[in-house]
Design an enzyme around this catalytic site. Structure first.
Site, PDB file in Angstrom:
ATOM      1  N   ASP A  50     -10.845   2.633   3.989  1.00  9.00           N
ATOM      2  CA  ASP A  50     -11.902   1.586   3.807  1.00  9.00           C
ATOM      3  C   ASP A  50     -13.226   1.314   3.512  1.00  9.00           C
ATOM      4  OD1 ASP A  50      -9.435  -0.572   3.908  1.00  9.00           O
ATOM      5  OD2 ASP A  50      -9.154  -0.633   6.094  1.00  9.00           O
TER       6      ASP A  50
ATOM      7  N   GLN B 295      -4.742  -1.511   9.463  1.00 10.81           N
ATOM      8  CA  GLN B 295      -4.644  -2.723   8.908  1.00 10.81           C
ATOM      9  C   GLN B 295      -5.105  -3.728   9.810  1.00 10.81           C
ATOM     10  OE1 GLN B 295      -3.349  -3.607   6.103  1.00 10.81           O
ATOM     11  NE2 GLN B 295      -3.640  -5.720   5.800  1.00 10.81           N
TER      12      GLN B 295
ATOM     13  N   LYS C  14       0.766  -1.301   0.205  1.00 12.68           N
ATOM     14  CA  LYS C  14      -0.135  -0.183  -0.175  1.00 12.68           C
ATOM     15  C   LYS C  14       0.672   1.113  -0.104  1.00 12.68           C
ATOM     16  CE  LYS C  14      -4.139  -2.458   2.391  1.00 12.68           C
ATOM     17  NZ  LYS C  14      -4.387  -3.122   3.462  1.00 12.68           N
TER      18      LYS C  14
END
Ligand code: NDP
Length: 290
Positions: free
Chosen positions: A121, A98, A54
């Protein structure tokens, strides 16, 4: 039948380049570059690889990345404090924690703590609700990536019958909402669906997000369908570790119009869509029209 292998890596490169050009325009107009904060708790190797990928993609897109590493034994208050500080930081436009978190930490609490405006997200209940009413601009990255792939491959999806295999909060359900908004007729099948393969065999588009290696075989697919395989499953084959999808690729691919491979399909697009979401969040927070 000849089938097309949808090149997720190439599509992801294209999407990241589109984001980079927009970031460049923003910066040329005097705005700050978007900032993405990635919080990694513990030292799970798979999570470490995802975070590195990422951050690498963020660099390619011209997005500033801020990495926050916390030890596996940090407590909930310490993690909350990090997220709250990022919520307050005007240089941070997107926050990603994460997952999965170590067992003693609450994922649900952290998802709710991230500011909905920085929730790249798309997991915060506010953004889930906005997606359900067709108003979201921060949408979970994996289903967004699947939609991008389908639209780049097929163009207008209106009137297509899409079957989604799996109903998780991060893939199946948001995928259903996105395809409904794209004017598909949708059916969601799951572990309690009798005759799931028969239903799937009626679909023009099948999105498999199950987590069961090679579950979706030829009996699930109508000849000429387009198949998106979200699954990433590590299996042992001839003593070697191999990644396979939820679709039995060798049997299904020859029947399809187009299919995504594993690896090299949905995975790269998921990360590219994180960059897209970070750009969208940054533009909104800086009052730049998008
Ligand atoms: P979950 O385990 O959260 O959900 C799996 C879903 O599949 C559930 O809804 C379950 O039904 C359904 N299911 C299980 N068995 C069957 C069956 N035999 N027939 C029909 N449906 C079934 O998984 P996720 O959605 O999080 O992930 C799915 C896959 O996608 C995994 O392989 C994961 O690694 C991968 N993934 C890949 C990403 C990427 O970037 N490419 C990102 C996210 C996930 P029920 O609800 O009834 O239990």
């Amino acid at each position: 039948m000849t089938f097309k292998v949808i090149n997720g890596k190439k599509m992801a490169d294209d999407l990241v380049e589109e984001v980079r050009l927009e970031v460049q325009q923003m910066c040329e107009a005097g705005h700050a570059a978007p900032g993405l904060a990635v919080v990694l708790v513990g030292d799970d190797p798979a999570s470490g690889v995802y975070v590195r990928n990422k951050i690498r993609r963020a660099e390619q897109a011209g997005i500033r990345s801020i990495e926050k590493r916390m030890s596996a034994d940090c407590n909930q208050e310490e993690l909350d404090a990090v997220v709250e500080a990022l919520n307050q930081d005007d240089d941070v436009h997107g926050i990603l924690v994460q997952l999965p978190l170590p067992k003693h930490l609450s994922e649900e609490r952290i998802i709710r703590l991230i500011s909905p405006q920085k929730d790249v997200d798309g997991f915060h209940p506010v953004n889930v609700g906005l997606l359900g009413t067709g108003q979201a601009d921060l949408v979970p990255c994996t289903p967004l990536g699947c939609l991008e792939m389908l639209q780049r491959e097929l163009g207008d999806l209106s009137g297509k019958h899409a079957v989604i295999v799996g109903r998780s909060n991060i893939v199946g359900k948001p995928m259903a909402n996105l395809l409904l908004q794209a004017n598909c007729t949708i059916t969601v099948v799951h572990s309690r669906t009798p005759n799931a393969s028969e239903i799937s065999r009626m679909a023009d588009i099948v999105v498999a997000a199950v987590g069961v290696p090679k579950l979706v075989g030829d009996a699930w697919i109508k000849p000429g369908a387009v198949v998106i395989d979200v699954g990433i499953n590590a299996i042992e084959l001839d003593g070697k570790r191999k990644l396979v999808g939820d679709v039995d690729y060798d049997k299904v691919a020859p029947m399809c119009q187009a299919i995504t491979p594993v690896p090299g399909g949905v995975g790269p697009m998921t990360i590219a869509c994180l960059m897209k979401n970070t750009l969208v969040a940054a533009k909104r927070l800086m009052n730049i029209s998008h």
